[in-house]
Design an enzyme around this catalytic site. Sequence first.
Site, mmCIF file in Angstrom:
data_model
loop_
_atom_site.group_PDB
_atom_site.id
_atom_site.type_symbol
_atom_site.label_atom_id
_atom_site.label_comp_id
_atom_site.label_asym_id
_atom_site.label_seq_id
_atom_site.Cartn_x
_atom_site.Cartn_y
_atom_site.Cartn_z
ATOM 1 N N CYS A 184 -2.944 -2.760 28.263
ATOM 2 C CA CYS A 184 -3.008 -4.222 28.193
ATOM 3 C C CYS A 184 -3.878 -4.742 27.064
ATOM 4 O O CYS A 184 -3.597 -5.788 26.488
ATOM 5 C CB CYS A 184 -3.481 -4.779 29.534
ATOM 6 S SG CYS A 184 -5.044 -4.099 30.118
ATOM 7 N N CYS A 196 -10.945 3.917 37.180
ATOM 8 C CA CYS A 196 -12.201 3.240 37.503
ATOM 9 C C CYS A 196 -12.168 1.792 37.039
ATOM 10 O O CYS A 196 -12.708 0.904 37.703
ATOM 11 C CB CYS A 196 -13.370 3.978 36.870
ATOM 12 S SG CYS A 196 -13.256 4.208 35.099
#
Length: 278
Positions: free
Chosen positions: A110, A13
């Site tokens: 990340c 999402c």
Amino acid sequence: YLAGRPPNPCLRCNEKIKFAAVLDRALALGFDAVVTGHYARLETASDGTIEMHRAVDHAKDQSYVLGVLTADQIAHSMFPLGTDTKDEVRHEAERRGLQVAHKPDSHDICFVADGDTPGWLHDKLGTRPGVVVDEGGEVLREHEGSFAFTIGQRRGLRLGRPAADGRPRFVLDIEPVSGTVTVGPREHLAVDGLEGIRPLWCAEPPDGALSCTVQLRAHGDEHRATVRLDGDRLHVDLHDPADGIAPGQAVVVYDGTRVVGSATISATRRVAEAVSAR
């Protein structure tokens, strides 16, 4: 065009929201498309439809991450690296004098710079005590947060004593509300079917049963499968069992190298459960 560095494959999402936000902004500013460094290919079908395919470099292919994109979003996207290997991209970067030509590949989430995902979650969520149990419900130890465990995990369980049969134990189930983590033998991880919710299609959704392949994790193996759409739910029967599949992961459907669509796994069907029910 807007050029940018692609985000790592974190949450399905999240990827859709981030890409949609950038694309909406780009179109509002009058740009034609968003260009990213994802490894995937776009091809024009005979009917003019823009299709997304796996990258030439399958080891770096990121089409699994991009399986959240709709046909309209794909039509306004460009992935120029998808037709080259990572080595070819590095050579081109070096030829142009770019400092990132020899930058190591990143395999972590990340936004967790040091790679310590459990530590990052502990900082954000605090201590959430729970227990690790075997399949019979015997408590093996306490823990400080179920977020530190993943389905299929073997290392770092710190159980203190081996199983009665001496075999390694793996995380079979995580119940985040109670904090209960269940462990057991590896063969009890095998899944031969799953259900997906919130399907998204890169082109027309399948009409009836589709014989295809599916990918269940980033850079994971392809699995032969039959999928069918039932309203807003995707049913997947795996021809060969897969290990370590959990609700929350994405299932991405492929027809050859073409990405058909994706869904969020909401439930799995364990082989051991099916056998015991007979």
